[in-house]
Design a protein around this motif. Structure first.
Motif, PDB file in Angstrom:
ATOM      1  N   ASP A 139       0.388  -1.463  -0.091  1.00 49.88           N
ATOM      2  CA  ASP A 139      -0.597  -0.206  -0.001  1.00 49.88           C
ATOM      3  C   ASP A 139       0.819   1.462   0.666  1.00 49.88           C
ATOM      4  O   ASP A 139       1.846   1.103   0.160  1.00 49.88           O
ATOM      5  CB  ASP A 139      -1.131   0.037   1.071  1.00 49.88           C
ATOM      6  N   ASN A 178      -5.260   2.969   2.686  1.00 46.18           N
ATOM      7  CA  ASN A 178      -5.038   2.096   3.888  1.00 46.18           C
ATOM      8  C   ASN A 178      -4.677   2.868   4.540  1.00 46.18           C
ATOM      9  O   ASN A 178      -4.708   2.603   5.417  1.00 46.18           O
ATOM     10  CB  ASN A 178      -5.129   0.969   3.157  1.00 46.18           C
ATOM     11  N   PHE A 179      -2.861   2.574   4.613  1.00 48.28           N
ATOM     12  CA  PHE A 179      -2.347   2.706   5.983  1.00 48.28           C
ATOM     13  C   PHE A 179      -0.680   3.451   6.122  1.00 48.28           C
ATOM     14  O   PHE A 179      -1.162   4.089   4.910  1.00 48.28           O
ATOM     15  CB  PHE A 179      -1.602   1.345   6.306  1.00 48.28           C
ATOM     16  N   LYS A 238       0.119   3.880  11.100  1.00 50.29           N
ATOM     17  CA  LYS A 238      -0.522   2.099  11.471  1.00 50.29           C
ATOM     18  C   LYS A 238      -0.104   1.651  10.634  1.00 50.29           C
ATOM     19  O   LYS A 238      -0.929   1.957   8.863  1.00 50.29           O
ATOM     20  CB  LYS A 238      -2.072   2.743  11.335  1.00 50.29           C
ATOM     21  N   MET A 239       0.726   0.952  10.126  1.00 51.86           N
ATOM     22  CA  MET A 239       1.174  -0.364   9.029  1.00 51.86           C
ATOM     23  C   MET A 239       1.049  -1.128   9.604  1.00 51.86           C
ATOM     24  O   MET A 239       2.203  -1.991  10.201  1.00 51.86           O
ATOM     25  CB  MET A 239       2.436   0.587   9.232  1.00 51.86           C
ATOM     26  N   PRO A 240       0.667  -2.068   9.043  1.00 53.21           N
ATOM     27  CA  PRO A 240       0.715  -3.876   9.196  1.00 53.21           C
ATOM     28  C   PRO A 240       1.460  -4.304   8.272  1.00 53.21           C
ATOM     29  O   PRO A 240       1.604  -4.374   7.600  1.00 53.21           O
ATOM     30  CB  PRO A 240      -1.242  -4.170   8.675  1.00 53.21           C
ATOM     31  N   ALA A 299      -1.472  -7.734   5.704  1.00 57.32           N
ATOM     32  CA  ALA A 299      -2.876  -7.411   5.296  1.00 57.32           C
ATOM     33  C   ALA A 299      -3.651  -8.078   4.907  1.00 57.32           C
ATOM     34  O   ALA A 299      -3.704  -8.164   3.423  1.00 57.32           O
ATOM     35  CB  ALA A 299      -3.508  -6.104   5.527  1.00 57.32           C
ATOM     36  N   THR A 315      -3.632  -9.099   9.741  1.00 52.03           N
ATOM     37  CA  THR A 315      -4.309  -7.784   9.821  1.00 52.03           C
ATOM     38  C   THR A 315      -6.313  -7.526   9.065  1.00 52.03           C
ATOM     39  O   THR A 315      -5.663  -7.893   7.296  1.00 52.03           O
ATOM     40  CB  THR A 315      -4.741  -6.281   9.722  1.00 52.03           C
ATOM     41  N   CYS A 369      -9.104  -6.483   6.543  1.00 52.37           N
ATOM     42  CA  CYS A 369      -9.196  -5.520   6.490  1.00 52.37           C
ATOM     43  C   CYS A 369     -11.230  -5.745   4.849  1.00 52.37           C
ATOM     44  O   CYS A 369     -11.207  -6.058   3.909  1.00 52.37           O
ATOM     45  CB  CYS A 369      -8.325  -4.334   5.273  1.00 52.37           C
ATOM     46  N   SER A 381      -2.043  -7.582   1.313  1.00 59.87           N
ATOM     47  CA  SER A 381      -0.854  -6.218   1.681  1.00 59.87           C
ATOM     48  C   SER A 381       0.350  -6.211   2.427  1.00 59.87           C
ATOM     49  O   SER A 381       0.580  -7.163   3.651  1.00 59.87           O
ATOM     50  CB  SER A 381      -1.212  -4.371   2.108  1.00 59.87           C
ATOM     51  N   ASN A 389       3.521  -4.595   3.928  1.00 58.25           N
ATOM     52  CA  ASN A 389       4.395  -3.868   4.742  1.00 58.25           C
ATOM     53  C   ASN A 389       6.000  -4.005   3.853  1.00 58.25           C
ATOM     54  O   ASN A 389       7.129  -4.888   3.959  1.00 58.25           O
ATOM     55  CB  ASN A 389       4.666  -3.747   6.265  1.00 58.25           C
ATOM     56  N   GLN A 407       7.501   0.587   5.950  1.00 59.60           N
ATOM     57  CA  GLN A 407       8.229   1.469   7.268  1.00 59.60           C
ATOM     58  C   GLN A 407       8.757   0.514   8.417  1.00 59.60           C
ATOM     59  O   GLN A 407       8.314  -0.735   8.814  1.00 59.60           O
ATOM     60  CB  GLN A 407       6.629   1.536   8.638  1.00 59.60           C
TER      61      GLN A 407
END
Length: 280
Positions: free
Chosen positions: A58, A62-63, A67-69, A72, A116, A118, A149, A151, A154
Motif C-alpha cells: 500500500d 489504506n495505511f 498504522k502499518m500492518p 493485511a 490484519t 480489511c 498487502s 509492509n 515502515q
C-alpha cells in the motif's frame, strides 16, 4: 478443487500509468518495457483465470506510517481505486471474493500468521496498473480480486524468509479451498529503485538479475538477506521484491517453469521487469 494456473509478476511504477494515458507505449523510452506484455496477454486469454491473489504494498490509501500492518488481507465484496495525486485516471473497481478471502484469513491465522483483516479496502497503482497492463482493453476486470498487502515502507520490515513462508501458507490454504476457481497469483513492485535520500536514482541490475534468475527454480536463494540488506542491494523502494517472494511462495514449493520474462532499465528511475511462471 481450485487450481493455480500461473504467476504474473510485474513492476507497478506510476509512470507506467502515465505512459498508458499519453499513448507512449511505442516510443523508444517505453517500448522495451511494453514489449514484455503481448505474451502475458495471450497466455491470460488462453488460461482464463477466475480470481487473482495479489501480493502488493500500500502507498498510503489504506495505511500510513502511524498504522502499518506487516501483513493485511482484503475481505471486501469490492475494491475501489482512488486518486493518489499522480495525475492518473481513477481505474475500474474490482469485484472481490469474500468467501475465498475469509478462507485464506482463517487458514493463515491457524498457521500462526497475525493478519490484519480489511473488510473495506482501497487499491492503488500497485494493483490497478498491473491489471491495466494485462487487460488494457477490458471494459471491466474479467477476474475477481483477493488483495494481500505487505509492509515494504515502515521499519521493521518482514524478512524475505517470512514473506516466502507467508506465500507458502497461502498456497496451503488454496489447496484446501473447495471451489473450482482457476487462480492467478500476482506479485507486483520493484525491481531495484530508490526515490529519495543520497542514493536517489539508485538501481542494481546485478541484484535484479539474481532475483529473476532464481525466482522460478530456487526462490530460497532470495531469502538469504535481511530486510536491511535487501534495502542496501535494491534501494529503499526496491524492497518491494518482498511482494514477488511472497507470490512465488504461493505458487508452491515445487519448481516452476518460466514462460515469459522481460527486464528493462530504467523506467522512471526504476528497474522494471515482467515475469510469467507456470507450475512445472
Amino acid at each position: 478443487m481450485a487450481r493455480i494456473v500461473g504467476g504474473y509478476f510485474t513492476s507497478h511504477v506510476p509512470g507506467i500509468g502515465g505512459a498508458i494515458v499519453r499513448g507512449d507505449q511505442d516510443t523508444p523510452y517505453w517500448k522495451p518495457f511494453f514489449d514484455g506484455f503481448p505474451p502475458i496477454r495471450q497466455w491470460l486469454a488462453a488460461e482464463k483465470p477466475d480470481v487473482a491473489v495479489v501480493f502488493s504494498n500500500d502507498h498510503g490509501l489504506n495505511f500510513f506510517l502511524d498504522k502499518m500492518p506487516t501483513f493485511a488481507v482484503g475481505a471486501a465484496p469490492s475494491y475501489d481505486n482512488a486518486d493518489e495525486g499522480w495525475g492518473l485516471p481513477v481505474y475500474k473497481s474490482f469485484a472481490g471474493h469474500p468467501a475465498l478471502s475469509w478462507h485464506l484469513i482463517d487458514s493463515l491465522v491457524r498457521d500462526e500468521f497475525d493478519i490484519t483483516t480489511c473488510q473495506t479496502m482501497l487499491v492503488d497503482h500497485a494493483v490497478s496498473i498491473p491489471f491495466e497492463l494485462a487487460w488494457p482493453d477490458a471494459p471491466s476486470w474479467p477476474i475477481k480480486l483477493v488483495p494481500i498487502s505487505i509492509n515494504t515502507v515502515q521499519y521493521p520490515l518482514p524478512s524475505p524468509k517470512r514473506c516466502l513462508a507467508l506465500g507458502r501458507a497461502v498456497h496451503r490454504a488454496l489447496q484446501t479451498w473447495s471451489g473450482a476457481e482457476r487462480i492467478l497469483i500476482c506479485g507486483t513492485g520493484g525491481l531495484s529503485h530508490q526515490l529519495d535520500g543520497p542514493r536517489a536514482g539508485f538501481m542494481n541490475p546485478e541484484y535484479d538479475l539474481f532475483c529473476l534468475d532464481n525466482l522460478a527454480a530456487n526462490p530460497e536463494a532470495l531469502t538469504n538477506h535481511t530486510p536491511e540488506q535487501v534495502a542496501q542491494l535494491a534501494g529503499t523502494q526496491g524492497v518491494e521484491i518482498l511482494n514477488w517472494i511472497a507470490a512465488r511462495g504461493a505458487m508452491g514449493e515445487g519448481r516452476c517453469r518460466q514462460v515469459s520474462r522481460n527486464y528493462h532499465i530504467p523506467i522512471s528511475n526504476t528497474a522494471a521487469a515482467t515475469v510469467l511462471l507456470q507450475p512445472a
